[in-house]
Design an enzyme around this catalytic site. Structure first.
Site, short mmCIF file in Angstrom:
data_model
loop_
_atom_site.label_atom_id
_atom_site.label_comp_id
_atom_site.label_asym_id
_atom_site.label_seq_id
_atom_site.Cartn_x
_atom_site.Cartn_y
_atom_site.Cartn_z
N ASP A 131 0.80 -1.24 0.00
CA ASP A 131 0.00 0.00 0.00
C ASP A 131 0.83 1.29 0.00
OD1 ASP A 131 -1.81 -2.03 0.35
OD2 ASP A 131 -2.78 -1.22 2.12
N CYS A 180 -1.89 -2.44 7.90
CA CYS A 180 -1.82 -3.38 6.77
C CYS A 180 -0.53 -4.20 6.78
CB CYS A 180 -2.01 -2.63 5.46
SG CYS A 180 -3.69 -1.98 5.33
N HIS A 228 -10.59 0.93 -2.93
CA HIS A 228 -11.96 0.96 -2.40
C HIS A 228 -12.97 1.57 -3.36
CE1 HIS A 228 -10.63 -0.24 1.54
NE2 HIS A 228 -9.82 0.79 1.67
N LYS A 281 -7.08 -4.85 -2.97
CA LYS A 281 -7.94 -5.30 -1.86
C LYS A 281 -8.86 -4.16 -1.46
CE LYS A 281 -4.25 -4.09 1.38
NZ LYS A 281 -4.79 -3.03 2.20
ZN LIG Z 1 -8.46 1.17 3.28
#
Ligand SMILES: [Zn+2]
Length: 195
Positions: free
Chosen positions: A11, A141, A55, A97
Protein backbone atom coordinates in the site's frame (compact mmCIF):
# COMPACT_ATOMS: atom_id res chain seq x y z
CA UNK A 1 14.79 -25.63 3.37
CA UNK A 2 16.10 -23.21 0.79
CA UNK A 3 14.37 -19.86 0.75
CA UNK A 4 12.66 -18.77 -2.40
CA UNK A 5 11.79 -15.15 -1.79
CA UNK A 6 9.49 -12.44 -3.06
CA UNK A 7 9.39 -8.76 -2.15
CA UNK A 8 5.96 -7.63 -0.97
CA UNK A 9 5.39 -3.85 -0.99
CA UNK A 10 2.24 -2.95 0.90
CA UNK A 11 0.00 0.00 0.00
CA UNK A 12 2.66 2.55 -0.91
CA UNK A 13 -0.04 4.85 -2.30
CA UNK A 14 -0.54 8.61 -2.45
CA UNK A 15 -3.35 8.72 0.11
CA UNK A 16 -1.12 7.07 2.71
CA UNK A 17 1.69 9.58 2.17
CA UNK A 18 1.86 13.23 3.32
CA UNK A 19 -0.66 15.25 1.29
CA UNK A 20 -3.00 12.24 1.05
CA UNK A 21 -6.33 11.79 2.83
CA UNK A 22 -5.03 9.19 5.31
CA UNK A 23 -1.39 10.15 5.47
CA UNK A 24 1.12 8.17 7.49
CA UNK A 25 3.44 10.83 8.94
CA UNK A 26 6.73 10.65 6.99
CA UNK A 27 5.28 7.75 4.95
CA UNK A 28 6.99 9.07 1.81
CA UNK A 29 10.40 8.75 3.48
CA UNK A 30 10.41 4.99 2.98
CA UNK A 31 10.17 5.36 -0.82
CA UNK A 32 13.94 5.77 -1.45
CA UNK A 33 14.61 2.82 0.86
CA UNK A 34 12.09 0.68 -1.01
CA UNK A 35 13.68 1.76 -4.30
CA UNK A 36 17.12 0.70 -3.04
CA UNK A 37 15.66 -2.67 -2.07
CA UNK A 38 14.06 -2.98 -5.52
CA UNK A 39 17.50 -2.52 -7.14
CA UNK A 40 19.03 -5.12 -4.87
CA UNK A 41 16.21 -7.60 -5.42
CA UNK A 42 16.27 -7.06 -9.20
CA UNK A 43 19.91 -8.23 -9.19
CA UNK A 44 18.84 -11.34 -7.30
CA UNK A 45 15.84 -11.90 -9.60
CA UNK A 46 13.49 -11.75 -6.64
CA UNK A 47 9.91 -11.17 -7.85
CA UNK A 48 8.03 -8.08 -6.71
CA UNK A 49 4.42 -7.94 -5.60
CA UNK A 50 2.76 -4.62 -4.75
CA UNK A 51 -0.55 -4.50 -2.92
CA UNK A 52 -2.90 -1.56 -3.08
CA UNK A 53 -5.98 -0.45 -1.19
CA UNK A 54 -8.66 -0.15 -3.88
CA UNK A 55 -11.96 0.96 -2.40
CA UNK A 56 -15.30 1.82 -3.95
CA UNK A 57 -16.53 5.34 -3.08
CA UNK A 58 -19.07 3.85 -0.64
CA UNK A 59 -17.44 1.47 1.82
CA UNK A 60 -18.30 0.56 5.39
CA UNK A 61 -14.54 0.98 5.91
CA UNK A 62 -15.11 4.78 5.74
CA UNK A 63 -16.33 6.95 8.61
CA UNK A 64 -19.29 8.27 6.68
CA UNK A 65 -20.63 4.71 6.28
CA UNK A 66 -19.87 3.36 9.75
CA UNK A 67 -16.11 2.73 9.64
CA UNK A 68 -13.23 4.52 11.31
CA UNK A 69 -11.33 5.98 8.35
CA UNK A 70 -11.66 9.06 6.15
CA UNK A 71 -12.23 8.14 2.50
CA UNK A 72 -8.96 6.99 0.91
CA UNK A 73 -7.61 5.03 -2.05
CA UNK A 74 -10.83 5.21 -4.02
CA UNK A 75 -10.47 3.25 -7.25
CA UNK A 76 -8.89 5.11 -10.17
CA UNK A 77 -8.31 8.34 -8.19
CA UNK A 78 -4.96 10.06 -7.72
CA UNK A 79 -4.98 9.02 -4.05
CA UNK A 80 -5.11 5.35 -5.01
CA UNK A 81 -2.06 5.56 -7.30
CA UNK A 82 1.28 4.29 -6.13
CA UNK A 83 3.64 7.01 -4.91
CA UNK A 84 5.05 8.67 -8.05
CA UNK A 85 8.66 8.17 -6.93
CA UNK A 86 8.25 4.43 -6.40
CA UNK A 87 10.22 2.57 -9.07
CA UNK A 88 8.02 -0.47 -9.49
CA UNK A 89 9.42 -2.80 -12.15
CA UNK A 90 7.15 -3.39 -15.13
CA UNK A 91 6.81 -7.06 -14.22
CA UNK A 92 5.66 -6.37 -10.63
CA UNK A 93 2.44 -8.18 -9.80
CA UNK A 94 -0.23 -5.75 -8.58
CA UNK A 95 -2.80 -7.11 -6.13
CA UNK A 96 -5.84 -5.11 -5.02
CA UNK A 97 -7.94 -5.30 -1.86
CA UNK A 98 -10.83 -3.47 -0.23
CA UNK A 99 -13.15 -3.72 -3.26
CA UNK A 100 -15.91 -5.31 -1.18
CA UNK A 101 -17.79 -2.41 0.48
CA UNK A 102 -18.48 -4.60 3.53
CA UNK A 103 -14.88 -5.48 4.31
CA UNK A 104 -11.85 -3.67 5.71
CA UNK A 105 -9.20 -5.85 4.05
CA UNK A 106 -6.12 -4.68 5.91
CA UNK A 107 -4.10 -7.75 4.96
CA UNK A 108 -2.50 -8.12 1.53
CA UNK A 109 -3.64 -11.75 1.74
CA UNK A 110 -7.16 -10.43 1.06
CA UNK A 111 -5.89 -8.95 -2.20
CA UNK A 112 -6.06 -10.45 -5.67
CA UNK A 113 -4.47 -9.89 -9.05
CA UNK A 114 -6.17 -9.04 -12.34
CA UNK A 115 -6.90 -12.75 -12.87
CA UNK A 116 -8.70 -13.01 -9.52
CA UNK A 117 -5.92 -15.09 -7.92
CA UNK A 118 -5.31 -14.21 -4.30
CA UNK A 119 -1.88 -13.52 -2.86
CA UNK A 120 -1.47 -16.98 -1.35
CA UNK A 121 -2.24 -18.62 -4.70
CA UNK A 122 0.15 -16.28 -6.51
CA UNK A 123 2.97 -17.11 -4.08
CA UNK A 124 2.25 -20.83 -4.37
CA UNK A 125 2.32 -20.58 -8.14
CA UNK A 126 5.75 -18.93 -7.98
CA UNK A 127 7.07 -21.41 -5.40
CA UNK A 128 7.68 -18.65 -2.84
CA UNK A 129 8.16 -19.56 0.81
CA UNK A 130 9.71 -16.36 2.17
CA UNK A 131 8.65 -12.72 1.96
CA UNK A 132 10.58 -9.52 2.37
CA UNK A 133 8.01 -6.95 3.47
CA UNK A 134 7.96 -3.15 3.15
CA UNK A 135 5.26 -0.51 3.04
CA UNK A 136 2.47 1.21 4.95
CA UNK A 137 1.34 1.16 7.61
CA UNK A 138 3.30 -0.84 10.15
CA UNK A 139 0.45 -0.89 12.67
CA UNK A 140 -2.32 -1.91 10.21
CA UNK A 141 -1.82 -3.38 6.77
CA UNK A 142 1.83 -4.38 7.26
CA UNK A 143 1.08 -6.05 10.60
CA UNK A 144 -2.02 -7.88 9.34
CA UNK A 145 -0.23 -9.03 6.19
CA UNK A 146 2.77 -10.29 8.13
CA UNK A 147 0.63 -12.15 10.69
CA UNK A 148 -1.38 -13.77 7.87
CA UNK A 149 1.82 -14.76 6.05
CA UNK A 150 3.23 -16.40 9.18
CA UNK A 151 -0.08 -18.15 9.89
CA UNK A 152 -0.05 -19.53 6.33
CA UNK A 153 3.47 -20.89 6.82
CA UNK A 154 5.60 -18.31 5.02
CA UNK A 155 8.85 -17.06 6.54
CA UNK A 156 8.85 -13.27 6.81
CA UNK A 157 11.56 -10.62 6.97
CA UNK A 158 10.24 -7.12 7.62
CA UNK A 159 12.60 -4.43 6.31
CA UNK A 160 12.60 -2.23 9.38
CA UNK A 161 13.53 1.06 7.70
CA UNK A 162 11.11 0.44 4.81
CA UNK A 163 7.92 0.45 6.90
CA UNK A 164 6.19 3.31 8.73
CA UNK A 165 3.25 3.42 11.13
CA UNK A 166 0.16 5.64 11.27
CA UNK A 167 0.25 5.73 15.12
CA UNK A 168 -3.38 6.55 15.88
CA UNK A 169 -2.14 5.91 19.39
CA UNK A 170 1.46 6.53 20.28
CA UNK A 171 3.38 3.27 20.49
CA UNK A 172 1.18 1.40 18.00
CA UNK A 173 4.10 0.74 15.65
CA UNK A 174 6.28 -0.54 18.44
CA UNK A 175 3.49 -2.83 19.65
CA UNK A 176 2.91 -4.05 16.09
CA UNK A 177 6.63 -4.78 15.68
CA UNK A 178 6.64 -6.72 18.95
CA UNK A 179 3.63 -8.77 17.88
CA UNK A 180 5.17 -9.55 14.47
CA UNK A 181 8.50 -10.65 15.93
CA UNK A 182 6.82 -12.63 18.72
CA UNK A 183 4.87 -14.48 16.02
CA UNK A 184 8.05 -15.32 14.11
CA UNK A 185 8.89 -12.42 11.77
CA UNK A 186 12.49 -11.24 11.49
CA UNK A 187 13.26 -7.52 11.42
CA UNK A 188 16.22 -6.46 9.24
CA UNK A 189 17.49 -3.09 8.18
CA UNK A 190 17.75 -2.55 4.41
CA UNK A 191 21.51 -2.21 4.96
CA UNK A 192 21.67 -5.69 6.42
CA UNK A 193 19.49 -7.83 4.21
CA UNK A 194 22.06 -10.48 3.40
CA UNK A 195 20.39 -11.59 0.18
ZN1 LIG B 1 -8.46 1.17 3.28
Amino acid sequence: MKHSSAFLIIDLQNDFCPGGSLAVPHGNEIVPVVNRCLELFAEKKIPVIASRDWHPARSSHFREFGGIWPPHCIQVTHGAKFHPSLHLPSNAVIVSKGMDPERNDYSAFRAMDARGMDLEQILEEKGINHLYVAGLATDYCVKESVLDALRLGFAVTVISDAVMGVELQEGDSQRATKEMTATGAKMRSSHDLGV
